[in-house]
Design an enzyme around this catalytic site. Structure first.
Site, PDB file in Angstrom:
ATOM      1  N   TYR A 269       0.834  -1.213   0.000  1.00 34.53           N
ATOM      2  CA  TYR A 269       0.000   0.000   0.000  1.00 34.53           C
ATOM      3  C   TYR A 269       0.865   1.258   0.000  1.00 34.53           C
ATOM      4  O   TYR A 269       0.767   2.105  -0.898  1.00 34.53           O
ATOM      5  CB  TYR A 269      -0.926  -0.033   1.212  1.00 34.53           C
ATOM      6  CG  TYR A 269      -1.715   1.226   1.457  1.00 34.53           C
ATOM      7  CD1 TYR A 269      -2.405   1.876   0.431  1.00 34.53           C
ATOM      8  CD2 TYR A 269      -1.803   1.767   2.744  1.00 34.53           C
ATOM      9  CE1 TYR A 269      -3.142   3.026   0.673  1.00 34.53           C
ATOM     10  CE2 TYR A 269      -2.549   2.906   2.995  1.00 34.53           C
ATOM     11  CZ  TYR A 269      -3.210   3.538   1.961  1.00 34.53           C
ATOM     12  OH  TYR A 269      -3.943   4.678   2.208  1.00 34.53           O
TER      13      TYR A 269
ATOM     14  N   ASP B  81      10.002  -7.304  -3.556  1.00 33.99           N
ATOM     15  CA  ASP B  81       8.827  -7.632  -2.742  1.00 33.99           C
ATOM     16  C   ASP B  81       8.597  -9.138  -2.842  1.00 33.99           C
ATOM     17  O   ASP B  81       8.721  -9.713  -3.934  1.00 33.99           O
ATOM     18  CB  ASP B  81       7.598  -6.872  -3.276  1.00 33.99           C
ATOM     19  CG  ASP B  81       6.501  -6.720  -2.237  1.00 33.99           C
ATOM     20  OD1 ASP B  81       6.110  -7.739  -1.631  1.00 33.99           O
ATOM     21  OD2 ASP B  81       6.026  -5.586  -2.045  1.00 33.99           O
ATOM     22  N   ASN B  82       8.291  -9.776  -1.719  1.00 36.92           N
ATOM     23  CA  ASN B  82       7.970 -11.209  -1.779  1.00 36.92           C
ATOM     24  C   ASN B  82       6.464 -11.449  -1.801  1.00 36.92           C
ATOM     25  O   ASN B  82       6.010 -12.590  -1.786  1.00 36.92           O
ATOM     26  CB  ASN B  82       8.611 -11.968  -0.606  1.00 36.92           C
ATOM     27  CG  ASN B  82       8.017 -11.589   0.744  1.00 36.92           C
ATOM     28  OD1 ASN B  82       7.181 -10.691   0.852  1.00 36.92           O
ATOM     29  ND2 ASN B  82       8.464 -12.275   1.784  1.00 36.92           N
TER      30      ASN B  82
ATOM     31  N   SER C 119       7.954   4.050  12.362  1.00 33.47           N
ATOM     32  CA  SER C 119       6.557   4.096  12.777  1.00 33.47           C
ATOM     33  C   SER C 119       6.412   4.876  14.066  1.00 33.47           C
ATOM     34  O   SER C 119       7.311   4.874  14.913  1.00 33.47           O
ATOM     35  CB  SER C 119       6.044   2.665  12.987  1.00 33.47           C
ATOM     36  OG  SER C 119       4.837   2.657  13.700  1.00 33.47           O
ATOM     37  N   ALA C 120       5.269   5.501  14.225  1.00 34.79           N
ATOM     38  CA  ALA C 120       4.981   6.194  15.476  1.00 34.79           C
ATOM     39  C   ALA C 120       4.786   5.227  16.632  1.00 34.79           C
ATOM     40  O   ALA C 120       4.737   5.645  17.789  1.00 34.79           O
ATOM     41  CB  ALA C 120       3.739   7.070  15.315  1.00 34.79           C
ATOM     42  N   THR C 121       4.701   3.940  16.316  1.00 38.27           N
ATOM     43  CA  THR C 121       4.567   2.955  17.392  1.00 38.27           C
ATOM     44  C   THR C 121       5.813   2.906  18.261  1.00 38.27           C
ATOM     45  O   THR C 121       5.783   2.359  19.363  1.00 38.27           O
ATOM     46  CB  THR C 121       4.250   1.558  16.809  1.00 38.27           C
ATOM     47  OG1 THR C 121       3.758   0.706  17.828  1.00 38.27           O
ATOM     48  CG2 THR C 121       5.494   0.936  16.198  1.00 38.27           C
TER      49      THR C 121
ATOM     50  N   TYR D  61       6.848  -5.857  17.551  1.00 44.35           N
ATOM     51  CA  TYR D  61       6.872  -5.105  16.294  1.00 44.35           C
ATOM     52  C   TYR D  61       7.500  -3.734  16.500  1.00 44.35           C
ATOM     53  O   TYR D  61       8.417  -3.319  15.781  1.00 44.35           O
ATOM     54  CB  TYR D  61       5.465  -4.951  15.712  1.00 44.35           C
ATOM     55  CG  TYR D  61       5.427  -3.854  14.682  1.00 44.35           C
ATOM     56  CD1 TYR D  61       6.076  -4.015  13.463  1.00 44.35           C
ATOM     57  CD2 TYR D  61       4.837  -2.619  14.959  1.00 44.35           C
ATOM     58  CE1 TYR D  61       6.117  -2.988  12.535  1.00 44.35           C
ATOM     59  CE2 TYR D  61       4.876  -1.595  14.038  1.00 44.35           C
ATOM     60  CZ  TYR D  61       5.510  -1.779  12.825  1.00 44.35           C
ATOM     61  OH  TYR D  61       5.570  -0.761  11.927  1.00 44.35           O
TER      62      TYR D  61
ATOM     63  N   LYS E  63      11.276  -1.849  15.175  1.00 46.29           N
ATOM     64  CA  LYS E  63      11.467  -0.543  14.541  1.00 46.29           C
ATOM     65  C   LYS E  63      12.538   0.257  15.284  1.00 46.29           C
ATOM     66  O   LYS E  63      13.390   0.915  14.671  1.00 46.29           O
ATOM     67  CB  LYS E  63      10.140   0.218  14.498  1.00 46.29           C
ATOM     68  CG  LYS E  63       9.130  -0.351  13.512  1.00 46.29           C
ATOM     69  CD  LYS E  63       9.638  -0.226  12.091  1.00 46.29           C
ATOM     70  CE  LYS E  63       8.660  -0.767  11.077  1.00 46.29           C
ATOM     71  NZ  LYS E  63       9.182  -0.674   9.702  1.00 46.29           N
TER      72      LYS E  63
ATOM     73  N   ASN F 172      -7.683  -2.057   9.808  1.00 45.12           N
ATOM     74  CA  ASN F 172      -7.639  -0.605   9.971  1.00 45.12           C
ATOM     75  C   ASN F 172      -9.027  -0.017   9.779  1.00 45.12           C
ATOM     76  O   ASN F 172      -9.831  -0.527   9.000  1.00 45.12           O
ATOM     77  CB  ASN F 172      -6.681   0.015   8.949  1.00 45.12           C
ATOM     78  CG  ASN F 172      -5.325  -0.637   9.000  1.00 45.12           C
ATOM     79  OD1 ASN F 172      -4.751  -0.791  10.068  1.00 45.12           O
ATOM     80  ND2 ASN F 172      -4.822  -1.048   7.843  1.00 45.12           N
TER      81      ASN F 172
ATOM     82  N   PHE G 226     -14.496   0.791  20.609  1.00 48.45           N
ATOM     83  CA  PHE G 226     -14.015   0.469  21.951  1.00 48.45           C
ATOM     84  C   PHE G 226     -13.840   1.734  22.785  1.00 48.45           C
ATOM     85  O   PHE G 226     -12.801   2.367  22.779  1.00 48.45           O
ATOM     86  CB  PHE G 226     -12.685  -0.290  21.869  1.00 48.45           C
ATOM     87  CG  PHE G 226     -12.818  -1.670  21.292  1.00 48.45           C
ATOM     88  CD1 PHE G 226     -12.726  -1.865  19.921  1.00 48.45           C
ATOM     89  CD2 PHE G 226     -13.060  -2.764  22.100  1.00 48.45           C
ATOM     90  CE1 PHE G 226     -12.855  -3.132  19.374  1.00 48.45           C
ATOM     91  CE2 PHE G 226     -13.182  -4.031  21.574  1.00 48.45           C
ATOM     92  CZ  PHE G 226     -13.092  -4.217  20.200  1.00 48.45           C
TER      93      PHE G 226
ATOM     94  N   GLY H 175      -4.678  -1.420  26.196  1.00 46.94           N
ATOM     95  CA  GLY H 175      -3.592  -0.980  25.324  1.00 46.94           C
ATOM     96  C   GLY H 175      -3.918   0.234  24.479  1.00 46.94           C
ATOM     97  O   GLY H 175      -3.019   0.863  23.934  1.00 46.94           O
TER      98      GLY H 175
END
Length: 407
Positions: free
Chosen positions: A20, A41-42, A151-153, A175, A179, A226, A247, A333
């Site tokens: 994406y 890319d796989n 990532s912002a994560t 994950y 990063k 998402n 939620f 979380g």
């Protein structure tokens, strides 16, 4: 003389180019007519036809009297390659020889936060070990420029909103930790060889939307994890849920639902282009670095948060679909607000994200109605052992964005 006559195309390797985010980054590179894209890319979480669509967009934009150089820029060297196989990666670099690839935009990664807690070794092998392999091979072939899709994560639950780059890194999942590890090894490499390496990490938030032509867009495997693609699939009839489960509505936000920073995927893609250009020898981005190391990290976001219910209402207007939703309890979380402070990228890279929520939803819906079943129902290769690829509510393309969206 025009730049297209003055210098040859710079070859840029994009990992995860068919995903994406990757496909939109490839579009942005081709749009400049300054780069020749090599994609690897796989197809673990992407569709090979995406690059066919991107190339068609580039060809259609050529003038009748386009030069051979411009025509070459519209063609993608698409390689099926697994980053966990050094032999496969080396073969791609050998095709062009030492110095043949100018730089790398590294997007490919496993990205589901929840899944990473179940199979952490798979995530560390794919995201960290494969990145080390890639950097070693890049060094071997004198390719020492990287834009890293982070990532912002990496911020976990941030103490300050909007989030500046100076925020401590404290990921809550394997994950997110992968990063941070990749950012760390890039910084260490730039410190170790400051005259060779230049790298920028892009910590981006929630990409949304699609190319306005409707030819490329987000096509997740299985049920979307998402919020925006889930709403699009509900409206087009691919997800049969009667109600959207939200939620929590008692967070300290304007309407009580979780707030996230959404930016148009093309604005994000152009942020990658700006970062790549900043790796050029004449760039001044690194002039204010505290050491000789040429490494920095930037947030890419709008700097404006949007709530779950605001997103639902915007998609209602874009699609005409009468969404029903049900408020249920908070989910462990979830964080009330994850909004970027993008001022550093704006100041130093010239980054901005002007496209608004209405445009994101319109472009997403345009993609979805033109491709109700995705890229011609092509089933991509799944390289994980699990029988079904799992998604988080915010995983995107090659790299996820932030924690879950409250749906």
């Amino acid at each position: 003389m025009s730049p297209s006559v003055q210098e040859p195309l710079r070859r840029v390797l994009v990992t995860g180019g068919a995903g994406y985010i990757g496909s939109h980054v490839v579009f942005s590179l081709q749009e400049t007519k300054r780069y020749k894209v090599v994609s690897i890319d796989n197809h673990h979480n992407s569709h090979s036809k995406a690059l066919d669509h991107v190339a068609k967009i580039a060809r259609d934009a050529l003038l009748p009297d386009a030069s051979e150089r411009d025509r070459d820029s519209a063609e993608i060297d698409a390689q099926v390659c697994d980053l966990t196989s050094p032999a496969q990666v080396r073969k791609v670099f050998e095709k062009y020889g030492k110095g043949g690839i100018w730089g790398v935009i590294h997007i490919a990664a496993y990205k589901a936060v929840g899944e990473s807690t179940e199979i952490p070794l798979t995530y560390y092998a794919n995201n960290v070990s494969a990145t080390i392999n890639l950097l070693q091979i890049m060094s071997e072939f004198d390719c020492t420029r990287m834009v890293y899709s982070s990532s912002a994560t990496v911020y976990g639950t941030p103490p300050i909103i909007p989030i500046p780059e100076t925020t401590r890194l404290e990921a809550h999942s394997p994950y997110g930790k992968t990063k941070i590890m990749c950012e760390t090894l890039l910084e260490d490499l730039c410190n170790a060889e400051p005259t060779r390496w230049r790298a920028l990490s892009l910590r981006y938030f929630n990409p949304a939307g699609a190319h306005p032509s409707g030819q490329i867009g987000e096509e997740p495997i299985g049920r979307p994890g998402n919020l925006l693609p889930l709403l699009a699939h509900m409206a087009v009839g691919r997800v049969k849920d009667d109600k959207l489960k939200v939620f929590g509505n008692d967070y300290p936000t304007p309407d009580g639902t979780c707030v996230r920073d959404y930016l148009h995927v093309l604005d994000l893609a152009r942020g990658h282009l700006l970062a790549l250009d900043a790796l050029a020898p004449d760039s001044h981005v690194f002039d204010n670095c505290p050491t000789e190391a040429r490494y920095k990290a930037y947030n890419l976001g709008k700097g404006k948060g949007l709530s779950v219910l605001q997103i639902v209402e915007a998609m209602r207007k874009a699609t005409g679909y009468d969404y029903k939703y049900e408020i249920i309890g908070r989910r462990k979380g979830d964080v009330p607000d994850l909004t970027a402070d993008p001022s550093l990228a704006e100041k130093e890279l010239g980054f901005n994200a002007p496209q608004d929520l209405e445009t994101m939803c319109r472009d997403l819906w345009n993609w979805q109605i033109k491709h109700p079943h995705g890229y011609e129902d092509v089933v991509p290769v799944k390289s994980l052992d699990s029988s079904e690829v799992k998604t988080d509510v915010n995983g995107h393309g090659g790299a996820a964005t932030v924690d879950r969206n409250g749906v």
